[in-house]
Design a protein around this motif. Sequence first.
Motif, PDB file in Angstrom:
ATOM      1  N   ARG A   1      16.936 -47.803  24.032  1.00 33.31           N
ATOM      2  CA  ARG A   1      17.633 -46.748  24.759  1.00 33.31           C
ATOM      3  C   ARG A   1      16.966 -45.383  24.582  1.00 33.31           C
ATOM      4  NH1 ARG A   1      24.082 -45.219  24.015  1.00 33.31           N
ATOM      5  NH2 ARG A   1      24.082 -43.458  25.470  1.00 33.31           N
ATOM      6  N   ALA A   2      16.553 -45.079  23.352  1.00 30.93           N
ATOM      7  CA  ALA A   2      15.934 -43.771  23.099  1.00 30.93           C
ATOM      8  C   ALA A   2      14.602 -43.650  23.833  1.00 30.93           C
ATOM      9  CB  ALA A   2      15.740 -43.568  21.600  1.00 30.93           C
ATOM     10  N   ARG A   3      13.814 -44.720  23.845  1.00 31.20           N
ATOM     11  CA  ARG A   3      12.527 -44.686  24.537  1.00 31.20           C
ATOM     12  C   ARG A   3      12.740 -44.515  26.033  1.00 31.20           C
ATOM     13  NH1 ARG A   3       7.862 -46.856  22.440  1.00 31.20           N
ATOM     14  NH2 ARG A   3       6.045 -46.505  23.781  1.00 31.20           N
ATOM     15  N   ALA A   4      13.739 -45.181  26.572  1.00 28.95           N
ATOM     16  CA  ALA A   4      14.028 -45.047  28.000  1.00 28.95           C
ATOM     17  C   ALA A   4      14.426 -43.620  28.341  1.00 28.95           C
ATOM     18  CB  ALA A   4      15.142 -46.015  28.390  1.00 28.95           C
ATOM     19  N   ALA A   5      15.271 -43.022  27.516  1.00 28.57           N
ATOM     20  CA  ALA A   5      15.691 -41.636  27.758  1.00 28.57           C
ATOM     21  C   ALA A   5      14.503 -40.681  27.665  1.00 28.57           C
ATOM     22  CB  ALA A   5      16.773 -41.233  26.753  1.00 28.57           C
ATOM     23  N   TYR A   6      13.615 -40.940  26.752  1.00 34.35           N
ATOM     24  CA  TYR A   6      12.396 -40.130  26.570  1.00 34.35           C
ATOM     25  C   TYR A   6      11.597 -40.060  27.867  1.00 34.35           C
ATOM     26  CZ  TYR A   6       7.587 -39.338  24.777  1.00 34.35           C
ATOM     27  OH  TYR A   6       6.307 -38.908  24.554  1.00 34.35           O
ATOM     28  N   TYR A   7      11.298 -41.217  28.444  1.00 33.94           N
ATOM     29  CA  TYR A   7      10.535 -41.230  29.692  1.00 33.94           C
ATOM     30  C   TYR A   7      11.359 -40.693  30.862  1.00 33.94           C
ATOM     31  CZ  TYR A   7       6.766 -43.918  27.565  1.00 33.94           C
ATOM     32  OH  TYR A   7       5.723 -44.320  26.780  1.00 33.94           O
ATOM     33  N   ARG A   8      12.612 -41.085  30.904  1.00 33.06           N
ATOM     34  CA  ARG A   8      13.461 -40.679  32.021  1.00 33.06           C
ATOM     35  C   ARG A   8      13.507 -39.169  32.169  1.00 33.06           C
ATOM     36  NH1 ARG A   8      20.024 -41.764  32.308  1.00 33.06           N
ATOM     37  NH2 ARG A   8      20.392 -40.730  34.324  1.00 33.06           N
ATOM     38  N   TRP A   9      13.811 -38.473  31.087  1.00 31.35           N
ATOM     39  CA  TRP A   9      14.030 -37.027  31.198  1.00 31.35           C
ATOM     40  C   TRP A   9      12.732 -36.232  31.159  1.00 31.35           C
ATOM     41  CZ3 TRP A   9      18.251 -36.474  33.517  1.00 31.35           C
ATOM     42  CH2 TRP A   9      19.340 -37.304  33.256  1.00 31.35           C
ATOM     43  N   MET A  10      11.699 -36.778  30.542  1.00 34.31           N
ATOM     44  CA  MET A  10      10.388 -36.129  30.599  1.00 34.31           C
ATOM     45  C   MET A  10       9.957 -35.973  32.057  1.00 34.31           C
ATOM     46  SD  MET A  10       7.610 -35.059  28.768  1.00 34.31           S
ATOM     47  CE  MET A  10       7.369 -35.960  27.231  1.00 34.31           C
ATOM     48  N   PHE A  11      10.062 -37.059  32.815  1.00 33.86           N
ATOM     49  CA  PHE A  11       9.572 -37.019  34.190  1.00 33.86           C
ATOM     50  C   PHE A  11      10.605 -36.465  35.171  1.00 33.86           C
ATOM     51  CE2 PHE A  11       6.763 -39.874  31.916  1.00 33.86           C
ATOM     52  CZ  PHE A  11       5.556 -39.253  32.203  1.00 33.86           C
ATOM     53  N   PHE A  12      11.848 -36.461  34.787  1.00 31.74           N
ATOM     54  CA  PHE A  12      12.849 -35.718  35.555  1.00 31.74           C
ATOM     55  C   PHE A  12      12.499 -34.233  35.546  1.00 31.74           C
ATOM     56  CE2 PHE A  12      16.599 -32.965  35.070  1.00 31.74           C
ATOM     57  CZ  PHE A  12      17.230 -33.150  36.295  1.00 31.74           C
ATOM     58  N   ALA A  13      12.124 -33.728  34.374  1.00 29.25           N
ATOM     59  CA  ALA A  13      11.761 -32.309  34.277  1.00 29.25           C
ATOM     60  C   ALA A  13      10.489 -31.999  35.044  1.00 29.25           C
ATOM     61  CB  ALA A  13      11.613 -31.899  32.814  1.00 29.25           C
ATOM     62  N   ALA A  14       9.532 -32.940  35.017  1.00 32.60           N
ATOM     63  CA  ALA A  14       8.268 -32.720  35.727  1.00 32.60           C
ATOM     64  C   ALA A  14       8.428 -32.796  37.237  1.00 32.60           C
ATOM     65  CB  ALA A  14       7.233 -33.749  35.275  1.00 32.60           C
ATOM     66  N   GLY A  15       9.459 -33.524  37.696  1.00 30.29           N
ATOM     67  CA  GLY A  15       9.665 -33.690  39.132  1.00 30.29           C
ATOM     68  C   GLY A  15      10.835 -32.877  39.652  1.00 30.29           C
ATOM     69  N   PRO A  16      12.031 -33.457  39.706  1.00 34.09           N
ATOM     70  CA  PRO A  16      13.180 -32.763  40.301  1.00 34.09           C
ATOM     71  C   PRO A  16      13.490 -31.401  39.709  1.00 34.09           C
ATOM     72  CG  PRO A  16      13.680 -35.083  39.993  1.00 34.09           C
ATOM     73  CD  PRO A  16      12.365 -34.856  39.323  1.00 34.09           C
ATOM     74  N   LEU A  17      13.453 -31.290  38.359  1.00 31.69           N
ATOM     75  CA  LEU A  17      13.832 -30.010  37.752  1.00 31.69           C
ATOM     76  C   LEU A  17      12.893 -28.886  38.154  1.00 31.69           C
ATOM     77  CD1 LEU A  17      15.540 -28.267  35.885  1.00 31.69           C
ATOM     78  CD2 LEU A  17      14.178 -29.109  33.954  1.00 31.69           C
ATOM     79  N   GLU A  18      11.602 -29.088  37.972  1.00 30.08           N
ATOM     80  CA  GLU A  18      10.668 -28.017  38.305  1.00 30.08           C
ATOM     81  C   GLU A  18      10.697 -27.691  39.794  1.00 30.08           C
ATOM     82  OE1 GLU A  18       6.174 -26.349  37.662  1.00 30.08           O
ATOM     83  OE2 GLU A  18       6.989 -27.881  36.335  1.00 30.08           O
ATOM     84  N   ALA A  19      10.756 -28.699  40.636  1.00 30.55           N
ATOM     85  CA  ALA A  19      10.770 -28.451  42.078  1.00 30.55           C
ATOM     86  C   ALA A  19      12.010 -27.669  42.489  1.00 30.55           C
ATOM     87  CB  ALA A  19      10.712 -29.774  42.836  1.00 30.55           C
ATOM     88  N   ALA A  20      13.168 -28.044  41.953  1.00 34.78           N
ATOM     89  CA  ALA A  20      14.410 -27.364  42.317  1.00 34.78           C
ATOM     90  C   ALA A  20      14.406 -25.917  41.860  1.00 34.78           C
ATOM     91  CB  ALA A  20      15.603 -28.106  41.724  1.00 34.78           C
TER      92      ALA A  20
END
Length: 209
Positions: free
Chosen positions: A89-108
């Motif tokens: 679960r921790a590894r999944a969250a690590y990748y999930r939110w790392m790339f959320f920030a690189a994609g949707p967060l920064e773009a928004a």
Amino acid sequence: MAEDLIFYTNPMSRGRMVRWMLEEVGASYETRVLGYGGDMKSADYLAINPMGKVPAIVHGEAVVTEVAAICCYLADTFPEVALVPQRGRARAAYYRWMFFAAGPLEAAVVNRALGVAVSDEQTRMVGYGRYETVMDALEYAVSNGGDYIAGDRFSAADVYVGSHVLWGLRFGSIDKRPAFEAYAARLTERPAYTRAGQIDDALLAAAKA
């Protein structure tokens, strides 16, 4: 690793995120500060990053650009500092939110800062949908399941996601929600964050002198 590690940056850039990551892993590295314009667009640097932007790192024969990629690379390359969670679960969250920030967060955040308005009809065309939806997801990320992005232990994802939160709170590009402010307070207590800021602030002061 024995290879030389060279860090290309400017103290007024996203390179500050990478500086923090470098200080977290404790690697020995050489800093090369590039000016905007000529330095970043020189033939020598374009051979490293064709985008003509910083940051970038060169580690032996490896070249890495893009802050999220650099954070992941350094975390994987220096496993002794344990900035990548174990599988599950921790590894999944690590990748999930790392790339959320690189994609949707920064773009928004960037679109909002530039005054780009997304109509109801266009929300399905943009990866983040709506700014408000992104903020809700970010709040979930920093407050669900532990003090950090991947649970109770700090990871490289906190360097990257946390940098976005810290920057956004400072300059008003993200909402000042209690969950964001509490998360930011935990991050600024880290010695590596303080060291990195002091190094870049000194470089910035020297450039202005």
